[in-house]
Design a protein around this motif. Structure first.
Motif, PDB file in Angstrom:
ATOM      1  N   LYS A   5       0.837  -1.196   0.000  1.00 52.00           N
ATOM      2  CA  LYS A   5       0.000   0.000   0.000  1.00 52.00           C
ATOM      3  C   LYS A   5       0.873   1.249   0.000  1.00 52.00           C
ATOM      4  N   ARG A   6       0.459   2.253  -0.734  1.00 53.51           N
ATOM      5  CA  ARG A   6       1.146   3.536  -0.740  1.00 53.51           C
ATOM      6  C   ARG A   6       0.484   4.429   0.305  1.00 53.51           C
ATOM      7  N   TRP A   7       1.186   4.703   1.378  1.00 53.47           N
ATOM      8  CA  TRP A   7       0.636   5.476   2.482  1.00 53.47           C
ATOM      9  C   TRP A   7       0.741   6.963   2.184  1.00 53.47           C
ATOM     10  N   SER A   8      -0.325   7.698   2.533  1.00 50.03           N
ATOM     11  CA  SER A   8      -0.298   9.152   2.371  1.00 50.03           C
ATOM     12  C   SER A   8       0.454   9.782   3.540  1.00 50.03           C
ATOM     13  N   THR A   9       0.834  11.044   3.362  1.00 50.29           N
ATOM     14  CA  THR A   9       1.539  11.755   4.424  1.00 50.29           C
ATOM     15  C   THR A   9       0.699  11.805   5.689  1.00 50.29           C
ATOM     16  N   GLU A  10      -0.595  12.074   5.552  1.00 48.72           N
ATOM     17  CA  GLU A  10      -1.458  12.161   6.723  1.00 48.72           C
ATOM     18  C   GLU A  10      -1.592  10.814   7.418  1.00 48.72           C
ATOM     19  N   GLU A  11      -1.656   9.734   6.658  1.00 47.76           N
ATOM     20  CA  GLU A  11      -1.746   8.406   7.264  1.00 47.76           C
ATOM     21  C   GLU A  11      -0.461   8.064   8.005  1.00 47.76           C
ATOM     22  N   LEU A  55       9.185  13.921  13.382  1.00 49.43           N
ATOM     23  CA  LEU A  55       8.745  14.334  14.718  1.00 49.43           C
ATOM     24  C   LEU A  55       8.254  15.782  14.711  1.00 49.43           C
ATOM     25  N   ARG A  56       8.945  16.627  13.972  1.00 47.04           N
ATOM     26  CA  ARG A  56       8.510  18.023  13.854  1.00 47.04           C
ATOM     27  C   ARG A  56       7.115  18.110  13.247  1.00 47.04           C
ATOM     28  N   ALA A  57       6.872  17.301  12.244  1.00 43.36           N
ATOM     29  CA  ALA A  57       5.570  17.332  11.565  1.00 43.36           C
ATOM     30  C   ALA A  57       4.456  16.846  12.483  1.00 43.36           C
ATOM     31  N   VAL A  58       4.734  15.794  13.264  1.00 43.36           N
ATOM     32  CA  VAL A  58       3.707  15.289  14.185  1.00 43.36           C
ATOM     33  C   VAL A  58       3.430  16.319  15.273  1.00 43.36           C
ATOM     34  N   ALA A  59       4.482  16.923  15.828  1.00 50.95           N
ATOM     35  CA  ALA A  59       4.307  17.944  16.863  1.00 50.95           C
ATOM     36  C   ALA A  59       3.550  19.149  16.315  1.00 50.95           C
ATOM     37  N   ASP A  60       3.813  19.480  15.053  1.00 55.25           N
ATOM     38  CA  ASP A  60       3.139  20.637  14.468  1.00 55.25           C
ATOM     39  C   ASP A  60       1.636  20.403  14.351  1.00 55.25           C
ATOM     40  N   ARG A  61       1.241  19.160  14.146  1.00 55.07           N
ATOM     41  CA  ARG A  61      -0.191  18.855  14.087  1.00 55.07           C
ATOM     42  C   ARG A  61      -0.860  19.145  15.430  1.00 55.07           C
ATOM     43  N   VAL A  62      -0.109  18.935  16.520  1.00 57.50           N
ATOM     44  CA  VAL A  62      -0.648  19.250  17.849  1.00 57.50           C
ATOM     45  C   VAL A  62      -0.874  20.754  17.962  1.00 57.50           C
ATOM     46  N   LEU A  63       0.062  21.545  17.448  1.00 66.40           N
ATOM     47  CA  LEU A  63      -0.088  22.999  17.473  1.00 66.40           C
ATOM     48  C   LEU A  63      -1.274  23.439  16.627  1.00 66.40           C
ATOM     49  N   VAL A  64      -1.442  22.821  15.463  1.00 70.56           N
ATOM     50  CA  VAL A  64      -2.594  23.150  14.615  1.00 70.56           C
ATOM     51  C   VAL A  64      -3.888  22.867  15.365  1.00 70.56           C
ATOM     52  N   ALA A  65      -3.948  21.722  16.046  1.00 69.51           N
ATOM     53  CA  ALA A  65      -5.142  21.357  16.816  1.00 69.51           C
ATOM     54  C   ALA A  65      -5.378  22.348  17.960  1.00 69.51           C
ATOM     55  N   SER A  66      -4.303  22.863  18.544  1.00 66.79           N
ATOM     56  CA  SER A  66      -4.448  23.767  19.688  1.00 66.79           C
ATOM     57  C   SER A  66      -5.089  25.095  19.307  1.00 66.79           C
ATOM     58  N   VAL A  67      -4.892  25.536  18.070  1.00 67.27           N
ATOM     59  CA  VAL A  67      -5.462  26.822  17.650  1.00 67.27           C
ATOM     60  C   VAL A  67      -6.767  26.646  16.889  1.00 67.27           C
ATOM     61  N   ASP A  68      -7.224  25.422  16.723  1.00 66.71           N
ATOM     62  CA  ASP A  68      -8.493  25.192  16.038  1.00 66.71           C
ATOM     63  C   ASP A  68      -9.635  25.796  16.853  1.00 66.71           C
ATOM     64  N   GLY A  69     -10.344  26.724  16.277  1.00 60.25           N
ATOM     65  CA  GLY A  69     -11.442  27.380  16.978  1.00 60.25           C
ATOM     66  C   GLY A  69     -11.023  28.541  17.853  1.00 60.25           C
ATOM     67  N   TYR A  70      -9.724  28.846  17.885  1.00 59.67           N
ATOM     68  CA  TYR A  70      -9.243  29.953  18.715  1.00 59.67           C
ATOM     69  C   TYR A  70      -9.592  31.297  18.081  1.00 59.67           C
ATOM     70  N   ARG A 103      12.383  20.350  21.822  1.00 60.25           N
ATOM     71  CA  ARG A 103      13.744  20.092  21.347  1.00 60.25           C
ATOM     72  C   ARG A 103      13.932  20.493  19.892  1.00 60.25           C
ATOM     73  N   TYR A 104      12.983  20.116  19.049  1.00 61.29           N
ATOM     74  CA  TYR A 104      13.159  20.304  17.611  1.00 61.29           C
ATOM     75  C   TYR A 104      12.417  21.508  17.039  1.00 61.29           C
ATOM     76  N   ALA A 105      11.447  22.067  17.786  1.00 64.42           N
ATOM     77  CA  ALA A 105      10.528  23.057  17.227  1.00 64.42           C
ATOM     78  C   ALA A 105       9.809  22.418  16.052  1.00 64.42           C
ATOM     79  N   SER A 106       9.083  23.178  15.263  1.00 69.55           N
ATOM     80  CA  SER A 106       8.371  22.541  14.157  1.00 69.55           C
ATOM     81  C   SER A 106       8.522  23.314  12.850  1.00 69.55           C
ATOM     82  N   GLY A 107       8.229  24.600  12.871  1.00 71.14           N
ATOM     83  CA  GLY A 107       8.370  25.381  11.653  1.00 71.14           C
ATOM     84  C   GLY A 107       7.248  25.188  10.653  1.00 71.14           C
TER      85      GLY A 107
END
Length: 219
Positions: A5-11, A55-70, A103-107
């Motif tokens: 299977k070809r996995w997508s970035t989100e998967e 790891l940066r990309a996964v952490a950044d998703r947490v930041l995106v979720a934190s501002v959802d609806g803000y 440690r890594y920040a996200s950007g």
């Protein structure tokens, strides 16, 4: 024979987040993630060049979720406090990622959204533009450190936490008053690091914001 299977970035990010939820960033590896997905590491490196980038990309998703609806409300201090508490809550649900973020920040998009709001709030406070980057940096370091510290406790099992509390009590209450007079004097009032971190987070953040306010030029 059917190909893999070809996995997508989100998967891939979904699977990485789940693997981190049951483990930690130190033991996490692209090879483990590939095995979980039933593929090889090379297929994942087409999406992410390294473990750090993943790891940066996964952490950044947490930041995106934190501002959802803000929505910015209140004065500049209320805006920063509200945003910081949202980020803290989001990483509280993914404590293994808090240290990786610090440690890594996200950007990524989430990082830019949080950065934009904090910079806008500091500008609304009346700080001169030339002072804002340094103030932002100190504030970001403080919030990241507090969240990472709190998340570290959040990753402990109940048994590990209880053992730590017991060791603290034995160490402090049993301190030799001749060798450690101050510790012995305050032994029954001193609280372990794992206690009441929520209130400590808000008090430390508020004190830092008060310090910024005290340095504002007169209007």
């Amino acid at each position: 024979m059917a190909g893999r299977k070809r996995w997508s970035t989100e998967e891939i990010l979904d699977a990485a987040a789940e693997l981190l939820r049951t483990g930690d960033a130190e033991s996490f590896s692209v090879r483990k993630l590939a095995a979980t997905l039933g593929t090889d590491s090379s297929s994942l490196y087409r999406h992410f060049r390294s473990k750090t980038e993943l790891l940066r990309a996964v952490a950044d998703r947490v930041l995106v979720a934190s501002v959802d609806g803000y929505h910015p409300e209140g004065d500049w201090k209320q805006r920063i406090t509200s945003l910081a508490l949202r980020v803290r809550e989001a990483f509280g649900q993914h404590p293994q990622l808090a240290a990786a973020w610090g440690r890594y920040a996200s950007g990524g998009a989430g990082s830019r959204l949080v950065m934009e709001e904090v910079l806008q709030a500091l500008r609304a406070a009346g700080l001169p533009d030339e002072e804002i980057p340094a103030r932002y940096h100190r504030l970001a370091v403080l919030i990241a450190a507090l969240i990472a510290s709190e998340a570290g406790v959040g990753t402990l099992t109940t048994e590990e936490y209880d053992q730590g509390m017991e060791l603290f009590r034995v160490s402090v209450l049993g301190a030799d008053p001749e060798q450690f007079p101050a510790v012995a004097h305050f032994a029954r009032e001193i609280r372990p690091l794992g206690a009441d971190r929520g209130a400590a987070f808000e008090e430390i953040l508020a004190a830092h914001l008060d310090r910024i306010e005290a340095a504002l030029p007169p209007r």
